[in-house]
Design a protein around this motif. Structure first.
Motif, PDB file in Angstrom:
ATOM      1  N   ASN A  50      39.788  12.807 -14.249  1.00  0.00           N
ATOM      2  CA  ASN A  50      38.935  12.206 -13.221  1.00  0.00           C
ATOM      3  C   ASN A  50      39.387  10.807 -12.806  1.00  0.00           C
ATOM      4  N   TRP A  51      40.394  10.278 -13.458  1.00  0.00           N
ATOM      5  CA  TRP A  51      40.893   8.939 -13.160  1.00  0.00           C
ATOM      6  C   TRP A  51      41.999   9.022 -12.108  1.00  0.00           C
ATOM      7  N   ASN A  52      42.230   7.902 -11.416  1.00  0.00           N
ATOM      8  CA  ASN A  52      43.280   7.819 -10.408  1.00  0.00           C
ATOM      9  C   ASN A  52      44.405   6.924 -10.929  1.00  0.00           C
ATOM     10  N   PHE A  53      45.621   7.379 -10.782  1.00  0.00           N
ATOM     11  CA  PHE A  53      46.795   6.623 -11.197  1.00  0.00           C
ATOM     12  C   PHE A  53      47.521   6.104  -9.965  1.00  0.00           C
ATOM     13  N   ALA A  54      47.931   4.841 -10.000  1.00  0.00           N
ATOM     14  CA  ALA A  54      48.723   4.264  -8.907  1.00  0.00           C
ATOM     15  C   ALA A  54      49.678   3.231  -9.492  1.00  0.00           C
ATOM     16  N   THR A  55      50.902   3.224  -8.983  1.00  0.00           N
ATOM     17  CA  THR A  55      51.861   2.201  -9.388  1.00  0.00           C
ATOM     18  C   THR A  55      52.685   1.798  -8.181  1.00  0.00           C
ATOM     19  N   THR A  56      53.090   0.534  -8.152  1.00  0.00           N
ATOM     20  CA  THR A  56      53.947   0.057  -7.080  1.00  0.00           C
ATOM     21  C   THR A  56      55.386  -0.071  -7.577  1.00  0.00           C
ATOM     22  N   ASP A  57      55.676   0.429  -8.758  1.00  0.00           N
ATOM     23  CA  ASP A  57      57.013   0.403  -9.337  1.00  0.00           C
ATOM     24  C   ASP A  57      57.164   1.666 -10.179  1.00  0.00           C
ATOM     25  N   ASN A  58      57.753   1.558 -11.338  1.00  0.00           N
ATOM     26  CA  ASN A  58      57.938   2.747 -12.177  1.00  0.00           C
ATOM     27  C   ASN A  58      57.024   2.740 -13.402  1.00  0.00           C
ATOM     28  N   GLY A  59      55.856   2.098 -13.300  1.00  0.00           N
ATOM     29  CA  GLY A  59      54.894   2.106 -14.397  1.00  0.00           C
ATOM     30  C   GLY A  59      54.354   3.500 -14.641  1.00  0.00           C
ATOM     31  N   SER A  60      53.679   3.672 -15.787  1.00  0.00           N
ATOM     32  CA  SER A  60      53.160   4.999 -16.116  1.00  0.00           C
ATOM     33  C   SER A  60      51.904   4.894 -16.972  1.00  0.00           C
ATOM     34  N   VAL A  61      51.171   6.001 -17.028  1.00  0.00           N
ATOM     35  CA  VAL A  61      50.044   6.148 -17.945  1.00  0.00           C
ATOM     36  C   VAL A  61      50.263   7.455 -18.695  1.00  0.00           C
ATOM     37  N   ASN A  62      50.366   7.349 -20.012  1.00  0.00           N
ATOM     38  CA  ASN A  62      50.557   8.522 -20.860  1.00  0.00           C
ATOM     39  C   ASN A  62      49.186   8.929 -21.399  1.00  0.00           C
ATOM     40  N   SER A 112      54.806  -5.987  -9.584  1.00  0.00           N
ATOM     41  CA  SER A 112      54.272  -4.632  -9.473  1.00  0.00           C
ATOM     42  C   SER A 112      52.992  -4.483 -10.284  1.00  0.00           C
ATOM     43  N   THR A 113      52.238  -3.444  -9.936  1.00  0.00           N
ATOM     44  CA  THR A 113      51.015  -3.116 -10.663  1.00  0.00           C
ATOM     45  C   THR A 113      51.052  -1.649 -11.076  1.00  0.00           C
ATOM     46  N   THR A 114      50.404  -1.383 -12.204  1.00  0.00           N
ATOM     47  CA  THR A 114      50.186  -0.016 -12.671  1.00  0.00           C
ATOM     48  C   THR A 114      48.702   0.078 -12.982  1.00  0.00           C
ATOM     49  N   ASP A 115      47.988   0.909 -12.223  1.00  0.00           N
ATOM     50  CA  ASP A 115      46.532   0.986 -12.309  1.00  0.00           C
ATOM     51  C   ASP A 115      46.072   2.383 -12.704  1.00  0.00           C
ATOM     52  N   PRO A 162      41.629  12.929 -25.802  1.00  0.00           N
ATOM     53  CA  PRO A 162      40.616  11.962 -25.385  1.00  0.00           C
ATOM     54  C   PRO A 162      40.536  10.698 -26.243  1.00  0.00           C
ATOM     55  N   ALA A 163      41.327  10.586 -27.304  1.00  0.00           N
ATOM     56  CA  ALA A 163      41.211   9.435 -28.202  1.00  0.00           C
ATOM     57  C   ALA A 163      41.810   8.162 -27.606  1.00  0.00           C
ATOM     58  N   SER A 164      42.934   8.280 -26.880  1.00  0.00           N
ATOM     59  CA  SER A 164      43.599   7.089 -26.371  1.00  0.00           C
ATOM     60  C   SER A 164      44.480   7.409 -25.179  1.00  0.00           C
ATOM     61  N   ILE A 165      44.855   6.348 -24.452  1.00  0.00           N
ATOM     62  CA  ILE A 165      45.863   6.429 -23.396  1.00  0.00           C
ATOM     63  C   ILE A 165      46.821   5.266 -23.606  1.00  0.00           C
ATOM     64  N   VAL A 166      48.014   5.373 -23.031  1.00  0.00           N
ATOM     65  CA  VAL A 166      49.002   4.296 -23.107  1.00  0.00           C
ATOM     66  C   VAL A 166      49.435   3.949 -21.685  1.00  0.00           C
ATOM     67  N   LEU A 167      49.204   2.686 -21.292  1.00  0.00           N
ATOM     68  CA  LEU A 167      49.577   2.204 -19.973  1.00  0.00           C
ATOM     69  C   LEU A 167      50.836   1.342 -20.123  1.00  0.00           C
ATOM     70  N   THR A 168      51.874   1.691 -19.361  1.00  0.00           N
ATOM     71  CA  THR A 168      53.131   0.952 -19.385  1.00  0.00           C
ATOM     72  C   THR A 168      53.380   0.376 -18.005  1.00  0.00           C
ATOM     73  N   GLY A 169      53.570  -0.935 -17.933  1.00  0.00           N
ATOM     74  CA  GLY A 169      53.807  -1.599 -16.653  1.00  0.00           C
ATOM     75  C   GLY A 169      55.204  -1.332 -16.123  1.00  0.00           C
ATOM     76  N   GLY A 170      55.421  -1.745 -14.884  1.00  0.00           N
ATOM     77  CA  GLY A 170      56.703  -1.534 -14.226  1.00  0.00           C
ATOM     78  C   GLY A 170      57.827  -2.352 -14.842  1.00  0.00           C
ATOM     79  N   ASP A 171      59.045  -1.787 -14.808  1.00  0.00           N
ATOM     80  CA  ASP A 171      60.221  -2.463 -15.360  1.00  0.00           C
ATOM     81  C   ASP A 171      61.483  -1.875 -14.740  1.00  0.00           C
ATOM     82  N   SER A 172      61.510  -1.793 -13.417  1.00  0.00           N
ATOM     83  CA  SER A 172      62.652  -1.169 -12.743  1.00  0.00           C
ATOM     84  C   SER A 172      63.817  -2.124 -12.540  1.00  0.00           C
TER      85      SER A 172
END
Length: 179
Positions: free
Chosen positions: A32-44, A65-68, A49-59
């Protein structure tokens, strides 16, 4: 008759209680969440349901850049979570992590502390009004020299009882007291 009144009061009291979602489940399921990045960031989301991992951009682009990872919240809700952050960059200043909140342009609140490349962690609790968006953001200044990586866990969303439900419970309690 008293048994019937007591049963009605208890039933209404149950509808007025706050509901708590533990983990990225129910209305807060990662789907139900929305993912957006302005570079090569990611959300694993593999740990959900216990956790997520957000990785910012590093191209290496040299561009900020943002990773949301955001969601619109349907009811007044208090969201709490724990976070563990590390950066491969020289300083958290270049890759801050925080949360987003609002309805128009979302306001970014930084949780990491600038001035260190050491791992950081913390807990946060945020009140979100019905209709607002809430989310997590990894920001990257220059998108180079290493990403900021944040694990978010212990996620809980506790909805506030609606005023109408509380009024019904109060009315039922008054009726029960009068009889």
């Amino acid at each position: 008759m008293r048994t019937l009144i007591a049963a009605c009061v208890l039933a209404m009291a149950g509808t007025a209680q706050a509901g708590t979602v533990v983990g990225f489940t129910g209305p807060f399921n990662v789907a139900n969440w929305n993912f957006a990045t302005t570079d090569n960031g990611s959300v694993n989301t593999a740990g959900a349901p216990a956790s997520i991992v957000l990785t910012g951009g590093d191209s290496g682009s040299g561009n900020d850049s943002t990773t949301d990872f955001t969601i619109q919240v349907a009811k007044d809700t208090t969201i709490s979570f724990s976070w563990d952050y590390e950066t491969l960059d020289d300083d958290a200043f270049y890759d801050p992590f925080g949360y987003l909140l609002g309805t128009g342009p979302l306001l970014f609140t930084q949780l990491t502390v600038d001035g260190s490349d050491a791992p950081q962690s913390g807990m946060a609790s945020v009140f979100v009004q019905a209709g607002e968006f809430f989310g997590f953001r990894g920001f990257s200044i220059g998108s180079e020299f290493g990403a900021g990586i944040t694990t978010i866990d212990d996620f809980q969303a506790t909805s506030v009882p609606e005023p109408g439900a509380l009024a019904l419970v109060s009315l039922a309690l008054l009726a029960a007291a009068a009889t």
